[in-house]
Structures are given as C-alpha cells and as structure tokens.
Design a protein around this motif. Structure first.
Motif, short mmCIF file in Angstrom:
data_model
loop_
_atom_site.label_atom_id
_atom_site.label_comp_id
_atom_site.label_asym_id
_atom_site.label_seq_id
_atom_site.Cartn_x
_atom_site.Cartn_y
_atom_site.Cartn_z
N GLY A 39 0.76 -1.17 -0.07
CA GLY A 39 0.07 -0.04 -0.03
C GLY A 39 0.86 1.42 0.24
N VAL A 40 2.25 1.19 -0.08
CA VAL A 40 2.99 2.34 -0.16
C VAL A 40 3.33 2.66 -1.76
N ALA A 51 21.88 3.48 2.63
CA ALA A 51 21.34 3.77 1.46
C ALA A 51 20.54 2.33 1.00
N ILE A 52 19.53 2.43 0.49
CA ILE A 52 18.57 1.20 0.18
C ILE A 52 18.22 1.29 -1.36
N ASP A 53 17.88 -0.16 -1.61
CA ASP A 53 17.41 -0.44 -3.04
C ASP A 53 15.75 -0.32 -3.00
N VAL A 54 15.24 0.22 -3.64
CA VAL A 54 13.90 0.21 -3.69
C VAL A 54 13.16 -0.18 -5.11
N ALA A 55 12.03 -0.69 -4.96
CA ALA A 55 11.36 -1.19 -6.05
C ALA A 55 9.82 -1.07 -6.05
N TRP A 56 9.02 -0.21 -6.87
CA TRP A 56 7.96 -0.22 -6.95
C TRP A 56 7.12 -1.31 -7.77
N VAL A 57 6.09 -2.12 -7.24
CA VAL A 57 5.66 -3.50 -7.36
C VAL A 57 4.06 -3.09 -7.77
N VAL A 78 4.66 6.62 -7.10
CA VAL A 78 4.37 5.90 -8.21
C VAL A 78 2.93 5.52 -8.18
N ALA A 79 1.97 5.93 -9.17
CA ALA A 79 0.58 5.81 -8.88
C ALA A 79 0.19 4.44 -9.31
N ARG A 80 0.90 3.44 -10.09
CA ARG A 80 0.33 2.23 -10.21
C ARG A 80 0.76 1.15 -9.32
N ALA A 81 1.80 1.55 -8.29
CA ALA A 81 2.30 0.77 -7.38
C ALA A 81 1.31 0.23 -6.30
N ALA A 82 1.44 -1.22 -5.97
CA ALA A 82 0.55 -1.68 -4.99
C ALA A 82 1.26 -1.72 -3.60
N GLY A 83 2.76 -1.54 -4.05
CA GLY A 83 3.67 -1.39 -2.61
C GLY A 83 4.97 -1.34 -3.21
N VAL A 84 5.94 -1.33 -2.29
CA VAL A 84 7.29 -1.02 -2.22
C VAL A 84 8.00 -1.96 -1.56
N LEU A 85 9.36 -2.59 -2.17
CA LEU A 85 10.08 -3.69 -1.62
C LEU A 85 11.21 -2.67 -1.44
#
Length: 119
Positions: A39-40, A51-57, A78-85
């Motif tokens: 939900g993020v 530092a972190i790697d971030v993926a919008w999924v 990121v509008a279409r993202a259901a969450g972030v890894l």
C-alpha cells in the motif's frame, strides 16, 4: 521468502500495520533480506543509516521501477504501485531484480504462487 522470476532470493519481512509501514527501516543498521511495504507508493530515507534499493511493484507482482536511495532523500510517488520493496543497496543487483521482473512473497512452506502479490 522473496521470489524473483521464480527464484527464491532472500527472506522478507512484511510490514502489515500502519505503524510498521511508517517505521520501515528507521533505526536499523542493516537488513538481512527485504522489507515489503504493501500500500506504499513512495518512501523516504530521512534519519536512515544506509542507502537502500527500492522497487515499486504492481498488484500482479511486476516491478515497475527501481532506484537506489541515499540517506536523507525522498522518492517520487508511483501511481500504479501496490507497494514498495526495500533492501540494502546492492541487493537488487545480486538478486537480478529490475523493472519487468516478477516478484512474489511466500510464507514459509508455501508453494510458489502466481497472480496477485503475496497470495
């Protein structure tokens, strides 16, 4: 377990409460594996120690975008993202996690799922 394109790559924590999502990786010195924030759609690294790697999924588990975020920064929404890894900087390269990859999150002992993330 975090699965990338059908490969088990790392343990994953799931931030299931609003408080857990708000806290994220704050106060930690590192992370063994990944953190899933359902939900993020954007994150920040204010007061982060690394530092972190971030993926919008998206809802289907497809990685829409990735970025490495230094401490004291914020990302775009990121509008279409259901969450972030999230993972430590460099983890996505080792896991071959890039835009277009398909990720899933499995509870211990689950068979590989297809379709919606984390089913």
């Amino acid at each position: 377990m975090l699965v990338v394109d059908g490969r088990d790559v790392a343990p994953v924590e799931v931030a299931t409460t609003r408080r857990a999502r708000s806290r994220g990786l704050l106060g930690r010195d590192g992370l063994d594996g990944a953190l899933w924030l359902p939900g993020v759609r954007s994150v920040h690294t204010v007061a982060m120690r690394f530092a972190i790697d971030v993926a919008w999924v998206d809802r289907s588990g497809v990685v829409l975008r990735t970025a490495t975020v230094a401490p004291t920064r914020a990302t775009r929404w990121v509008a279409r993202a259901a969450g972030v890894l999230e993972a430590e900087d460099g983890a996505f390269g080792r896991w071959r996690l890039a835009p277009g990859a398909v990720v899933d999150i499995l509870a211990d002992g689950d068979a590989h799922a297809t379709g919606e993330l984390g089913r």
